[in-house]
Design a protein around this motif. Structure first.
Motif, PDB file in Angstrom:
ATOM      1  N   GLY A   1       0.892  -1.234  -0.026  1.00 12.63           N
ATOM      2  CA  GLY A   1       0.099   0.024   0.042  1.00 12.63           C
ATOM      3  C   GLY A   1       0.768   1.183  -0.003  1.00 12.63           C
ATOM      4  O   GLY A   1       0.541   2.315  -0.633  1.00 12.63           O
ATOM      5  N   VAL A   2       1.941   1.273   0.706  1.00  9.85           N
ATOM      6  CA  VAL A   2       2.739   2.424   0.721  1.00  9.85           C
ATOM      7  C   VAL A   2       3.311   2.662  -0.675  1.00  9.85           C
ATOM      8  O   VAL A   2       3.330   3.815  -1.219  1.00  9.85           O
ATOM      9  CB  VAL A   2       3.915   2.286   1.713  1.00  9.85           C
ATOM     10  CG1 VAL A   2       5.016   3.423   1.574  1.00  9.85           C
ATOM     11  CG2 VAL A   2       3.533   2.227   3.096  1.00  9.85           C
ATOM     12  N   PHE A   3       3.795   1.439  -1.332  1.00  7.10           N
ATOM     13  CA  PHE A   3       4.221   1.690  -2.720  1.00  7.10           C
ATOM     14  C   PHE A   3       3.283   2.239  -3.524  1.00  7.10           C
ATOM     15  O   PHE A   3       3.671   3.015  -4.458  1.00  7.10           O
ATOM     16  CB  PHE A   3       5.085   0.249  -3.110  1.00  7.10           C
ATOM     17  CG  PHE A   3       6.136  -0.173  -2.422  1.00  7.10           C
ATOM     18  CD1 PHE A   3       7.018   0.655  -1.812  1.00  7.10           C
ATOM     19  CD2 PHE A   3       6.542  -1.503  -2.497  1.00  7.10           C
ATOM     20  CE1 PHE A   3       8.048  -0.003  -0.834  1.00  7.10           C
ATOM     21  CE2 PHE A   3       7.481  -2.169  -1.589  1.00  7.10           C
ATOM     22  CZ  PHE A   3       8.257  -1.166  -0.948  1.00  7.10           C
ATOM     23  N   GLU A   4       2.258   1.937  -3.602  1.00  9.41           N
ATOM     24  CA  GLU A   4       1.114   2.335  -4.359  1.00  9.41           C
ATOM     25  C   GLU A   4       0.825   3.760  -4.245  1.00  9.41           C
ATOM     26  O   GLU A   4       0.469   4.383  -5.043  1.00  9.41           O
ATOM     27  CB  GLU A   4      -0.147   1.547  -4.277  1.00  9.41           C
ATOM     28  CG  GLU A   4      -0.289  -0.157  -4.764  1.00  9.41           C
ATOM     29  CD  GLU A   4      -1.387  -0.705  -4.794  1.00  9.41           C
ATOM     30  OE1 GLU A   4      -2.555  -0.055  -4.498  1.00  9.41           O
ATOM     31  OE2 GLU A   4      -1.280  -2.053  -5.047  1.00  9.41           O
ATOM     32  N   ARG A   5       0.694   4.165  -2.866  1.00  8.22           N
ATOM     33  CA  ARG A   5       0.485   5.459  -2.637  1.00  8.22           C
ATOM     34  C   ARG A   5       1.570   6.290  -2.989  1.00  8.22           C
ATOM     35  O   ARG A   5       1.407   7.432  -3.589  1.00  8.22           O
ATOM     36  CB  ARG A   5       0.407   5.702  -1.029  1.00  8.22           C
ATOM     37  CG  ARG A   5       0.320   7.166  -0.343  1.00  8.22           C
ATOM     38  CD  ARG A   5      -1.098   7.528  -0.602  1.00  8.22           C
ATOM     39  NE  ARG A   5      -1.256   8.565   0.078  1.00  8.22           N
ATOM     40  CZ  ARG A   5      -0.872   9.929  -0.072  1.00  8.22           C
ATOM     41  NH1 ARG A   5       0.047  10.246  -1.363  1.00  8.22           N
ATOM     42  NH2 ARG A   5      -1.076  10.990   0.545  1.00  8.22           N
TER      43      ARG A   5
END
Length: 559
Positions: free
Chosen positions: A237-241
Protein backbone atom coordinates in the motif's frame (compact mmCIF):
# COMPACT_ATOMS: atom_id res chain seq x y z
CA UNK A 1 -2.97 41.21 12.24
CA UNK A 2 0.06 39.48 13.73
CA UNK A 3 1.79 37.01 11.38
CA UNK A 4 3.99 34.19 12.65
CA UNK A 5 7.48 34.18 11.16
CA UNK A 6 9.86 31.27 11.04
CA UNK A 7 13.09 31.87 12.91
CA UNK A 8 16.46 31.24 11.30
CA UNK A 9 17.54 27.77 12.34
CA UNK A 10 14.04 26.27 12.27
CA UNK A 11 12.74 23.70 9.84
CA UNK A 12 9.77 24.76 7.72
CA UNK A 13 7.22 22.15 8.72
CA UNK A 14 3.63 21.50 7.62
CA UNK A 15 0.74 21.47 10.06
CA UNK A 16 0.90 18.66 12.60
CA UNK A 17 4.63 17.96 12.11
CA UNK A 18 7.30 18.78 14.66
CA UNK A 19 11.04 18.23 14.22
CA UNK A 20 12.92 17.67 17.47
CA UNK A 21 16.32 16.96 15.93
CA UNK A 22 19.17 19.45 15.59
CA UNK A 23 18.81 22.06 12.87
CA UNK A 24 21.36 21.90 10.06
CA UNK A 25 21.24 23.70 6.72
CA UNK A 26 22.19 20.50 4.91
CA UNK A 27 19.43 18.59 6.67
CA UNK A 28 16.96 21.36 5.81
CA UNK A 29 17.47 20.47 2.15
CA UNK A 30 16.07 17.03 2.98
CA UNK A 31 13.45 18.10 5.52
CA UNK A 32 11.59 20.44 3.22
CA UNK A 33 7.98 21.32 3.88
CA UNK A 34 6.85 19.27 0.89
CA UNK A 35 8.92 16.22 1.83
CA UNK A 36 7.63 16.32 5.40
CA UNK A 37 4.08 16.59 4.14
CA UNK A 38 4.66 13.44 2.07
CA UNK A 39 6.01 11.61 5.13
CA UNK A 40 3.14 12.85 7.31
CA UNK A 41 0.57 11.68 4.76
CA UNK A 42 2.12 8.20 4.78
CA UNK A 43 2.14 8.18 8.58
CA UNK A 44 -1.51 9.18 8.85
CA UNK A 45 -2.69 6.70 6.23
CA UNK A 46 -0.82 3.64 7.49
CA UNK A 47 -0.18 4.04 11.23
CA UNK A 48 -3.40 2.30 12.19
CA UNK A 49 -2.50 -0.69 10.01
CA UNK A 50 0.96 -0.82 11.58
CA UNK A 51 -0.43 -0.71 15.13
CA UNK A 52 -2.73 -3.62 14.30
CA UNK A 53 0.14 -5.63 12.78
CA UNK A 54 2.33 -5.04 15.85
CA UNK A 55 -0.48 -6.12 18.17
CA UNK A 56 -0.91 -9.30 16.13
CA UNK A 57 2.82 -9.96 16.54
CA UNK A 58 2.41 -9.72 20.29
CA UNK A 59 -0.61 -12.04 20.21
CA UNK A 60 1.32 -14.65 18.26
CA UNK A 61 4.26 -14.42 20.64
CA UNK A 62 1.92 -15.03 23.56
CA UNK A 63 0.74 -18.17 21.76
CA UNK A 64 4.33 -19.35 21.30
CA UNK A 65 5.07 -18.61 24.97
CA UNK A 66 2.14 -20.84 25.91
CA UNK A 67 3.69 -23.76 24.05
CA UNK A 68 2.64 -23.11 20.45
CA UNK A 69 4.83 -22.87 17.37
CA UNK A 70 4.68 -21.14 13.98
CA UNK A 71 3.33 -23.12 11.06
CA UNK A 72 1.74 -22.90 7.63
CA UNK A 73 -1.63 -21.12 7.76
CA UNK A 74 -4.51 -23.33 6.55
CA UNK A 75 -6.49 -20.19 5.65
CA UNK A 76 -3.99 -19.24 2.92
CA UNK A 77 -3.44 -22.69 1.45
CA UNK A 78 -4.92 -21.55 -1.86
CA UNK A 79 -2.19 -18.90 -2.13
CA UNK A 80 0.56 -21.45 -1.51
CA UNK A 81 -0.90 -23.92 -3.98
CA UNK A 82 -1.88 -21.41 -6.68
CA UNK A 83 0.00 -21.00 -9.97
CA UNK A 84 0.39 -17.21 -9.83
CA UNK A 85 3.73 -15.49 -10.47
CA UNK A 86 5.17 -12.12 -9.55
CA UNK A 87 5.78 -9.33 -12.07
CA UNK A 88 8.78 -9.99 -14.33
CA UNK A 89 12.19 -9.03 -12.96
CA UNK A 90 13.36 -5.75 -14.57
CA UNK A 91 16.37 -6.34 -16.88
CA UNK A 92 18.39 -3.68 -15.05
CA UNK A 93 18.52 -5.86 -11.92
CA UNK A 94 18.37 -9.34 -13.46
CA UNK A 95 21.99 -9.98 -12.38
CA UNK A 96 22.39 -9.66 -8.61
CA UNK A 97 25.09 -12.28 -8.16
CA UNK A 98 27.06 -10.25 -5.60
CA UNK A 99 25.53 -7.58 -3.38
CA UNK A 100 27.45 -5.51 -0.86
CA UNK A 101 25.77 -4.03 2.18
CA UNK A 102 26.71 -1.29 4.59
CA UNK A 103 25.62 1.87 6.37
CA UNK A 104 24.76 5.12 4.58
CA UNK A 105 28.02 6.78 5.68
CA UNK A 106 29.45 8.94 2.89
CA UNK A 107 32.75 7.17 2.20
CA UNK A 108 31.04 3.78 2.49
CA UNK A 109 28.41 4.76 -0.07
CA UNK A 110 31.09 5.72 -2.59
CA UNK A 111 33.28 2.68 -2.01
CA UNK A 112 30.34 0.28 -2.10
CA UNK A 113 28.97 1.72 -5.34
CA UNK A 114 32.48 1.46 -6.82
CA UNK A 115 33.16 -2.00 -5.37
CA UNK A 116 32.41 -4.12 -8.42
CA UNK A 117 29.31 -5.62 -6.80
CA UNK A 118 26.11 -5.76 -8.83
CA UNK A 119 24.07 -4.13 -6.04
CA UNK A 120 24.79 -1.94 -3.04
CA UNK A 121 22.20 -2.15 -0.28
CA UNK A 122 22.43 1.16 1.60
CA UNK A 123 21.32 0.37 5.12
CA UNK A 124 19.26 2.50 7.50
CA UNK A 125 18.67 -0.59 9.64
CA UNK A 126 21.00 -3.17 11.24
CA UNK A 127 24.26 -1.61 10.01
CA UNK A 128 23.34 1.90 11.18
CA UNK A 129 23.08 3.43 14.63
CA UNK A 130 19.89 5.50 14.09
CA UNK A 131 21.02 8.79 15.60
CA UNK A 132 19.56 11.95 14.12
CA UNK A 133 22.92 12.86 12.61
CA UNK A 134 23.43 9.45 10.99
CA UNK A 135 19.93 9.30 9.54
CA UNK A 136 19.91 12.79 8.07
CA UNK A 137 23.48 12.62 6.77
CA UNK A 138 22.53 9.31 5.22
CA UNK A 139 19.65 10.92 3.33
CA UNK A 140 22.00 13.67 2.10
CA UNK A 141 24.55 11.07 1.01
CA UNK A 142 22.03 9.01 -0.93
CA UNK A 143 20.59 12.09 -2.63
CA UNK A 144 24.10 13.07 -3.75
CA UNK A 145 24.82 9.51 -4.86
CA UNK A 146 21.67 9.31 -6.98
CA UNK A 147 22.53 12.70 -8.49
CA UNK A 148 26.08 11.49 -9.21
CA UNK A 149 27.61 14.40 -7.29
CA UNK A 150 28.79 12.58 -4.17
CA UNK A 151 32.44 12.94 -3.16
CA UNK A 152 34.46 12.60 0.02
CA UNK A 153 37.78 14.15 1.00
CA UNK A 154 39.72 11.92 3.37
CA UNK A 155 41.95 14.47 5.04
CA UNK A 156 44.03 11.86 6.87
CA UNK A 157 44.99 10.21 3.57
CA UNK A 158 44.68 13.38 1.49
CA UNK A 159 42.53 11.46 -0.95
CA UNK A 160 39.30 12.38 -2.70
CA UNK A 161 36.73 9.64 -3.32
CA UNK A 162 34.31 9.95 -6.25
CA UNK A 163 31.99 7.64 -8.16
CA UNK A 164 33.29 5.56 -11.05
CA UNK A 165 31.58 5.69 -14.42
CA UNK A 166 29.99 2.28 -13.75
CA UNK A 167 28.52 1.63 -10.32
CA UNK A 168 26.44 -0.92 -8.50
CA UNK A 169 22.66 -0.65 -8.57
CA UNK A 170 21.40 1.11 -5.46
CA UNK A 171 18.91 -0.55 -3.13
CA UNK A 172 17.85 1.05 0.18
CA UNK A 173 16.84 -0.75 3.37
CA UNK A 174 14.62 1.30 5.71
CA UNK A 175 14.12 0.34 9.33
CA UNK A 176 11.58 -2.27 10.45
CA UNK A 177 7.95 -1.53 11.28
CA UNK A 178 8.61 -1.72 15.02
CA UNK A 179 11.10 1.16 15.28
CA UNK A 180 9.95 4.75 15.92
CA UNK A 181 11.63 7.97 14.83
CA UNK A 182 11.62 10.02 18.01
CA UNK A 183 12.94 13.18 16.32
CA UNK A 184 9.97 13.49 13.94
CA UNK A 185 6.53 13.89 15.48
CA UNK A 186 3.34 13.68 13.46
CA UNK A 187 0.21 14.81 15.29
CA UNK A 188 2.13 14.63 18.55
CA UNK A 189 3.43 11.06 18.27
CA UNK A 190 6.76 9.69 17.00
CA UNK A 191 6.68 8.80 13.33
CA UNK A 192 7.20 5.22 12.18
CA UNK A 193 10.92 5.04 11.41
CA UNK A 194 10.68 3.16 8.13
CA UNK A 195 8.13 5.61 6.72
CA UNK A 196 10.56 8.45 7.46
CA UNK A 197 13.41 6.55 5.78
CA UNK A 198 11.36 5.50 2.77
CA UNK A 199 9.41 8.73 2.44
CA UNK A 200 12.38 11.10 2.44
CA UNK A 201 14.42 8.93 0.09
CA UNK A 202 11.56 8.37 -2.36
CA UNK A 203 10.45 12.00 -2.34
CA UNK A 204 13.88 13.39 -3.21
CA UNK A 205 15.21 10.67 -5.51
CA UNK A 206 12.53 8.88 -7.50
CA UNK A 207 12.80 11.16 -10.56
CA UNK A 208 16.58 11.25 -10.79
CA UNK A 209 16.89 7.56 -9.94
CA UNK A 210 14.61 6.51 -12.77
CA UNK A 211 16.29 8.92 -15.17
CA UNK A 212 19.74 7.56 -14.29
CA UNK A 213 18.48 3.99 -14.84
CA UNK A 214 17.27 4.89 -18.31
CA UNK A 215 13.63 4.94 -17.26
CA UNK A 216 11.69 1.84 -16.33
CA UNK A 217 11.65 0.53 -12.80
CA UNK A 218 12.80 1.69 -9.41
CA UNK A 219 13.63 2.91 -6.88
CA UNK A 220 14.61 -0.44 -5.33
CA UNK A 221 14.34 -1.45 -1.67
CA UNK A 222 15.04 -4.17 0.86
CA UNK A 223 12.37 -4.72 3.53
CA UNK A 224 13.40 -6.12 6.94
CA UNK A 225 11.99 -7.88 10.01
CA UNK A 226 8.58 -8.94 8.70
CA UNK A 227 6.71 -11.73 10.49
CA UNK A 228 3.52 -11.97 8.44
CA UNK A 229 2.11 -11.19 5.02
CA UNK A 230 -0.15 -8.52 6.50
CA UNK A 231 3.03 -6.49 7.02
CA UNK A 232 3.96 -6.97 3.35
CA UNK A 233 0.47 -5.79 2.42
CA UNK A 234 1.12 -2.53 4.26
CA UNK A 235 4.33 -2.02 2.27
CA UNK A 236 2.44 -2.74 -0.94
CA UNK A 237 0.00 0.00 0.00
CA UNK A 238 2.85 2.40 0.76
CA UNK A 239 4.41 1.71 -2.64
CA UNK A 240 1.11 2.21 -4.46
CA UNK A 241 0.50 5.45 -2.56
CA UNK A 242 3.96 6.73 -3.50
CA UNK A 243 3.53 5.73 -7.15
CA UNK A 244 0.20 7.55 -7.41
CA UNK A 245 1.67 10.64 -5.77
CA UNK A 246 4.64 10.63 -8.17
CA UNK A 247 2.53 9.88 -11.23
CA UNK A 248 4.55 6.79 -12.16
CA UNK A 249 3.19 3.47 -13.29
CA UNK A 250 2.05 0.85 -10.81
CA UNK A 251 4.81 -1.65 -10.09
CA UNK A 252 7.64 0.81 -10.65
CA UNK A 253 8.87 0.47 -7.06
CA UNK A 254 10.40 -2.94 -6.42
CA UNK A 255 11.53 -4.58 -3.19
CA UNK A 256 13.23 -7.70 -1.87
CA UNK A 257 11.97 -8.98 1.47
CA UNK A 258 14.39 -10.39 4.02
CA UNK A 259 13.12 -13.64 5.48
CA UNK A 260 14.83 -13.16 8.82
CA UNK A 261 12.16 -14.17 11.32
CA UNK A 262 10.99 -17.69 12.04
CA UNK A 263 7.27 -16.89 11.58
CA UNK A 264 7.97 -15.40 8.14
CA UNK A 265 9.41 -18.64 6.72
CA UNK A 266 5.87 -20.06 6.86
CA UNK A 267 4.55 -16.96 5.05
CA UNK A 268 6.91 -16.74 2.07
CA UNK A 269 4.31 -17.44 -0.62
CA UNK A 270 1.86 -15.10 1.07
CA UNK A 271 4.44 -12.30 1.35
CA UNK A 272 5.32 -12.60 -2.33
CA UNK A 273 1.63 -12.67 -3.21
CA UNK A 274 0.90 -9.42 -1.39
CA UNK A 275 3.87 -7.74 -3.11
CA UNK A 276 3.60 -9.55 -6.43
CA UNK A 277 3.56 -6.39 -8.57
CA UNK A 278 6.36 -4.84 -6.50
CA UNK A 279 8.46 -7.89 -5.66
CA UNK A 280 12.08 -8.65 -6.48
CA UNK A 281 12.19 -11.79 -4.38
CA UNK A 282 13.34 -12.91 -0.95
CA UNK A 283 16.63 -13.01 0.92
CA UNK A 284 17.97 -15.41 3.56
CA UNK A 285 18.70 -13.00 6.40
CA UNK A 286 20.28 -15.81 8.34
CA UNK A 287 21.76 -13.98 11.34
CA UNK A 288 18.48 -12.36 12.29
CA UNK A 289 16.79 -15.68 11.56
CA UNK A 290 18.88 -17.36 14.26
CA UNK A 291 18.03 -14.52 16.64
CA UNK A 292 14.34 -14.94 15.81
CA UNK A 293 14.46 -18.68 16.49
CA UNK A 294 15.55 -17.99 20.07
CA UNK A 295 13.07 -15.15 20.52
CA UNK A 296 10.15 -17.17 19.16
CA UNK A 297 10.92 -20.12 21.44
CA UNK A 298 12.08 -18.08 24.43
CA UNK A 299 9.73 -20.00 26.76
CA UNK A 300 10.74 -23.45 25.45
CA UNK A 301 13.55 -25.06 27.49
CA UNK A 302 13.82 -27.90 24.96
CA UNK A 303 14.99 -25.52 22.21
CA UNK A 304 18.22 -24.13 23.63
CA UNK A 305 20.75 -23.17 20.96
CA UNK A 306 24.34 -24.40 21.00
CA UNK A 307 27.22 -21.93 20.73
CA UNK A 308 26.39 -19.37 18.06
CA UNK A 309 29.44 -20.33 15.95
CA UNK A 310 27.86 -23.79 15.51
CA UNK A 311 24.52 -22.52 14.19
CA UNK A 312 25.38 -22.38 10.52
CA UNK A 313 23.76 -23.43 7.27
CA UNK A 314 24.67 -27.09 7.89
CA UNK A 315 22.04 -27.22 10.64
CA UNK A 316 18.93 -28.97 9.34
CA UNK A 317 16.51 -26.13 10.14
CA UNK A 318 18.76 -23.60 8.41
CA UNK A 319 19.30 -25.72 5.30
CA UNK A 320 15.55 -26.39 5.06
CA UNK A 321 14.84 -22.67 5.30
CA UNK A 322 17.27 -21.88 2.47
CA UNK A 323 16.01 -24.66 0.20
CA UNK A 324 12.35 -23.74 0.68
CA UNK A 325 13.12 -20.07 0.00
CA UNK A 326 14.81 -20.95 -3.30
CA UNK A 327 11.92 -23.15 -4.39
CA UNK A 328 9.32 -20.55 -3.41
CA UNK A 329 11.03 -17.66 -5.19
CA UNK A 330 11.79 -19.51 -8.41
CA UNK A 331 8.29 -20.91 -8.60
CA UNK A 332 7.04 -17.31 -8.43
CA UNK A 333 9.61 -15.96 -10.92
CA UNK A 334 11.81 -13.83 -8.66
CA UNK A 335 15.27 -13.83 -7.08
CA UNK A 336 16.27 -16.08 -4.18
CA UNK A 337 19.14 -14.26 -2.49
CA UNK A 338 21.66 -15.90 -0.20
CA UNK A 339 23.08 -14.76 3.10
CA UNK A 340 25.85 -12.56 4.40
CA UNK A 341 29.56 -13.33 4.24
CA UNK A 342 30.61 -11.47 7.37
CA UNK A 343 34.36 -12.06 7.07
CA UNK A 344 36.68 -9.10 6.55
CA UNK A 345 40.26 -9.17 5.18
CA UNK A 346 42.97 -10.08 7.71
CA UNK A 347 45.70 -7.80 6.44
CA UNK A 348 48.47 -8.73 8.87
CA UNK A 349 48.19 -12.51 8.46
CA UNK A 350 48.13 -13.81 4.84
CA UNK A 351 47.63 -17.44 5.90
CA UNK A 352 44.67 -16.59 8.13
CA UNK A 353 43.27 -14.35 5.41
CA UNK A 354 43.42 -17.14 2.83
CA UNK A 355 41.79 -19.55 5.27
CA UNK A 356 38.95 -17.06 5.83
CA UNK A 357 38.54 -16.57 2.07
CA UNK A 358 38.36 -20.32 1.60
CA UNK A 359 35.49 -20.49 4.10
CA UNK A 360 33.72 -17.76 2.11
CA UNK A 361 34.25 -19.64 -1.16
CA UNK A 362 32.84 -22.86 0.28
CA UNK A 363 29.80 -21.07 1.68
CA UNK A 364 29.11 -19.31 -1.61
CA UNK A 365 29.65 -22.50 -3.60
CA UNK A 366 27.02 -24.14 -1.40
CA UNK A 367 24.63 -21.25 -2.06
CA UNK A 368 25.02 -21.14 -5.83
CA UNK A 369 24.77 -24.93 -6.17
CA UNK A 370 21.66 -24.91 -4.01
CA UNK A 371 20.10 -22.48 -6.49
CA UNK A 372 20.56 -19.02 -5.02
CA UNK A 373 20.72 -16.19 -7.56
CA UNK A 374 23.11 -14.03 -5.57
CA UNK A 375 24.58 -13.40 -2.18
CA UNK A 376 25.79 -10.72 0.24
CA UNK A 377 29.25 -9.51 1.22
CA UNK A 378 30.12 -7.22 4.11
CA UNK A 379 33.44 -6.02 2.68
CA UNK A 380 34.64 -5.05 -0.84
CA UNK A 381 37.66 -7.32 -0.40
CA UNK A 382 35.41 -10.39 -0.64
CA UNK A 383 33.73 -9.45 -3.90
CA UNK A 384 36.27 -10.88 -6.41
CA UNK A 385 36.30 -14.29 -4.71
CA UNK A 386 32.50 -14.43 -4.45
CA UNK A 387 31.99 -13.24 -8.02
CA UNK A 388 34.37 -15.92 -9.28
CA UNK A 389 32.38 -18.66 -7.54
CA UNK A 390 29.01 -17.44 -8.82
CA UNK A 391 30.22 -16.73 -12.36
CA UNK A 392 31.68 -20.23 -12.63
CA UNK A 393 28.52 -21.96 -11.42
CA UNK A 394 25.59 -19.96 -12.79
CA UNK A 395 25.60 -21.62 -16.20
CA UNK A 396 26.23 -18.35 -18.01
CA UNK A 397 22.92 -16.77 -17.04
CA UNK A 398 22.15 -13.64 -15.05
CA UNK A 399 20.28 -15.73 -12.47
CA UNK A 400 18.93 -19.24 -11.86
CA UNK A 401 15.22 -18.41 -11.64
CA UNK A 402 14.32 -20.68 -14.56
CA UNK A 403 17.02 -23.31 -14.11
CA UNK A 404 17.07 -24.13 -10.37
CA UNK A 405 13.47 -24.86 -9.47
CA UNK A 406 14.25 -27.13 -6.47
CA UNK A 407 11.11 -29.24 -6.73
CA UNK A 408 12.56 -31.48 -4.00
CA UNK A 409 11.88 -28.66 -1.53
CA UNK A 410 8.14 -29.32 -1.81
CA UNK A 411 8.68 -32.09 0.72
CA UNK A 412 9.99 -29.73 3.42
CA UNK A 413 7.70 -29.86 6.45
CA UNK A 414 7.01 -27.72 9.47
CA UNK A 415 9.13 -30.15 11.50
CA UNK A 416 12.10 -29.59 9.14
CA UNK A 417 11.87 -25.84 9.63
CA UNK A 418 11.55 -26.08 13.41
CA UNK A 419 14.10 -28.79 14.21
CA UNK A 420 16.28 -27.59 17.11
CA UNK A 421 19.92 -27.02 16.18
CA UNK A 422 22.47 -29.43 17.59
CA UNK A 423 25.82 -28.85 19.25
CA UNK A 424 27.56 -28.04 22.50
CA UNK A 425 27.15 -25.06 24.79
CA UNK A 426 30.41 -23.88 26.29
CA UNK A 427 31.90 -21.26 28.56
CA UNK A 428 33.78 -19.99 25.52
CA UNK A 429 30.44 -19.44 23.78
CA UNK A 430 29.14 -17.48 26.77
CA UNK A 431 32.28 -15.34 26.78
CA UNK A 432 32.09 -14.69 23.05
CA UNK A 433 28.44 -13.63 23.30
CA UNK A 434 29.24 -11.29 26.17
CA UNK A 435 32.35 -9.73 24.66
CA UNK A 436 30.76 -9.16 21.26
CA UNK A 437 27.54 -7.85 22.80
CA UNK A 438 29.30 -5.27 24.97
CA UNK A 439 31.67 -4.07 22.25
CA UNK A 440 29.00 -3.82 19.58
CA UNK A 441 26.62 -1.98 21.85
CA UNK A 442 29.35 0.45 22.93
CA UNK A 443 30.07 1.23 19.29
CA UNK A 444 26.34 1.55 18.50
CA UNK A 445 25.84 4.01 21.37
CA UNK A 446 28.81 5.94 19.99
CA UNK A 447 27.28 6.17 16.52
CA UNK A 448 28.67 3.13 14.64
CA UNK A 449 26.23 0.42 13.60
CA UNK A 450 28.64 -1.84 11.70
CA UNK A 451 31.69 -2.91 13.70
CA UNK A 452 34.70 -5.13 12.83
CA UNK A 453 35.35 -7.53 15.72
CA UNK A 454 37.65 -10.56 15.61
CA UNK A 455 37.85 -10.58 11.80
CA UNK A 456 34.07 -10.47 11.35
CA UNK A 457 31.75 -7.56 10.59
CA UNK A 458 29.23 -7.44 13.42
CA UNK A 459 25.92 -5.62 13.16
CA UNK A 460 22.73 -5.48 15.19
CA UNK A 461 21.69 -8.95 14.05
CA UNK A 462 24.76 -10.72 15.43
CA UNK A 463 24.61 -8.66 18.62
CA UNK A 464 21.01 -9.77 19.04
CA UNK A 465 22.07 -13.42 18.84
CA UNK A 466 24.59 -12.77 21.63
CA UNK A 467 21.98 -11.13 23.83
CA UNK A 468 19.12 -13.58 23.39
CA UNK A 469 21.35 -16.62 23.69
CA UNK A 470 22.76 -15.39 26.99
CA UNK A 471 19.21 -14.68 28.17
CA UNK A 472 17.97 -18.11 27.05
CA UNK A 473 20.82 -20.00 28.71
CA UNK A 474 20.36 -18.05 31.93
CA UNK A 475 16.57 -18.25 31.97
CA UNK A 476 16.53 -22.02 31.54
CA UNK A 477 19.70 -22.83 33.51
CA UNK A 478 21.51 -24.28 30.50
CA UNK A 479 24.24 -26.81 31.21
CA UNK A 480 27.63 -26.04 29.67
CA UNK A 481 29.79 -28.69 28.01
CA UNK A 482 33.55 -29.01 27.73
CA UNK A 483 36.07 -26.47 29.03
CA UNK A 484 36.96 -28.89 31.81
CA UNK A 485 33.74 -28.08 33.63
CA UNK A 486 31.04 -30.33 32.12
CA UNK A 487 27.66 -30.03 33.80
CA UNK A 488 28.18 -26.43 34.96
CA UNK A 489 24.89 -24.52 34.90
CA UNK A 490 24.59 -20.91 33.74
CA UNK A 491 23.57 -18.72 36.69
CA UNK A 492 23.31 -14.97 37.36
CA UNK A 493 26.54 -15.21 39.38
CA UNK A 494 28.35 -16.87 36.48
CA UNK A 495 27.15 -14.22 34.03
CA UNK A 496 28.19 -11.43 36.42
CA UNK A 497 31.67 -12.90 36.64
CA UNK A 498 31.93 -13.27 32.85
CA UNK A 499 30.77 -9.66 32.37
CA UNK A 500 33.47 -8.43 34.75
CA UNK A 501 36.17 -10.54 33.12
CA UNK A 502 35.16 -9.50 29.60
CA UNK A 503 35.24 -5.83 30.57
CA UNK A 504 38.79 -6.31 31.88
CA UNK A 505 39.80 -8.06 28.66
CA UNK A 506 38.18 -5.39 26.47
CA UNK A 507 39.98 -2.62 28.37
CA UNK A 508 43.27 -4.43 27.85
CA UNK A 509 42.62 -4.95 24.12
CA UNK A 510 41.41 -1.46 23.23
CA UNK A 511 43.66 0.43 25.66
CA UNK A 512 42.77 2.28 28.83
CA UNK A 513 42.41 5.70 27.18
CA UNK A 514 40.05 4.50 24.47
CA UNK A 515 38.14 2.43 27.02
CA UNK A 516 37.58 5.43 29.27
CA UNK A 517 36.49 7.66 26.38
CA UNK A 518 34.15 5.05 24.92
CA UNK A 519 30.73 4.00 26.18
CA UNK A 520 31.78 0.53 27.34
CA UNK A 521 30.53 0.87 30.91
CA UNK A 522 27.15 2.12 29.75
CA UNK A 523 27.00 -0.67 27.18
CA UNK A 524 27.87 -3.30 29.79
CA UNK A 525 25.08 -2.15 32.11
CA UNK A 526 22.56 -2.13 29.26
CA UNK A 527 23.67 -5.52 27.92
CA UNK A 528 23.63 -7.06 31.41
CA UNK A 529 20.13 -5.70 32.07
CA UNK A 530 18.91 -7.19 28.79
CA UNK A 531 20.46 -10.59 29.48
CA UNK A 532 18.96 -10.79 32.99
CA UNK A 533 15.54 -9.26 32.33
CA UNK A 534 12.60 -11.35 33.62
CA UNK A 535 10.99 -11.08 30.18
CA UNK A 536 12.98 -11.01 26.96
CA UNK A 537 12.70 -7.64 25.24
CA UNK A 538 11.84 -7.88 21.56
CA UNK A 539 14.85 -5.92 20.33
CA UNK A 540 18.09 -4.79 21.94
CA UNK A 541 18.25 -1.67 19.78
CA UNK A 542 14.68 -0.67 20.63
CA UNK A 543 15.64 -0.53 24.31
CA UNK A 544 18.99 1.16 23.54
CA UNK A 545 17.39 3.73 21.22
CA UNK A 546 16.46 6.04 24.09
CA UNK A 547 20.17 6.35 24.89
CA UNK A 548 20.89 8.06 21.55
CA UNK A 549 17.80 10.24 21.16
CA UNK A 550 18.71 13.92 21.55
CA UNK A 551 15.82 16.39 21.46
CA UNK A 552 16.73 19.98 20.72
CA UNK A 553 14.96 22.78 22.62
CA UNK A 554 12.04 24.10 20.62
CA UNK A 555 12.53 27.68 19.46
CA UNK A 556 9.81 30.23 20.25
CA UNK A 557 8.51 31.91 17.12
CA UNK A 558 8.08 35.67 17.14
CA UNK A 559 4.69 37.12 16.37
Amino acid sequence: MAVATRLMGEYDVPEGVDIRGRYDEGFAGILTREALQFVADLQREFRGHVRYAMERRREEQRRYDAGGAPGFDPATRRVREGDWVCAPVPPAVADRSVEITGPVERKMVINALNSGAKVFMADFEDALSPSWENLMRGQVNLRDAVNGTISFHDEARNRVYKLNERTAKLFVRPRGWHLPEAHVLVDGEPAIGCLVDFGLYFFHNHKQFRASQGGGHGPFFYLPKMEHSREAKIWDGVFERAERWAGIERGSVRATVLIETLPAVFQMDEILYELREHSLGLNCGRWDYIFSYVKTFRAHPDRLLPDRVLVGMAQHFMRSYSDLLIHTCHRRGVHAMGGMAAQIPIRDDPAANEAALELVRKDKLREVRAGHDGTWAAHPGLIPAIAEVFDANMGGGANQIQTARREDARAITEEDLLQPPRGVRTMEGLRLNTGVGIQYLAAWLGGAGSVPLYNLMEDAATAEISRVQNWQWLRHGATLDGDGVPGLRVTPEMLARVLEEEMTRIEREVGKDRFQKGRYKEACKLFARQCTAPELNDFLTLDAYNHIVVHQPKAISKL
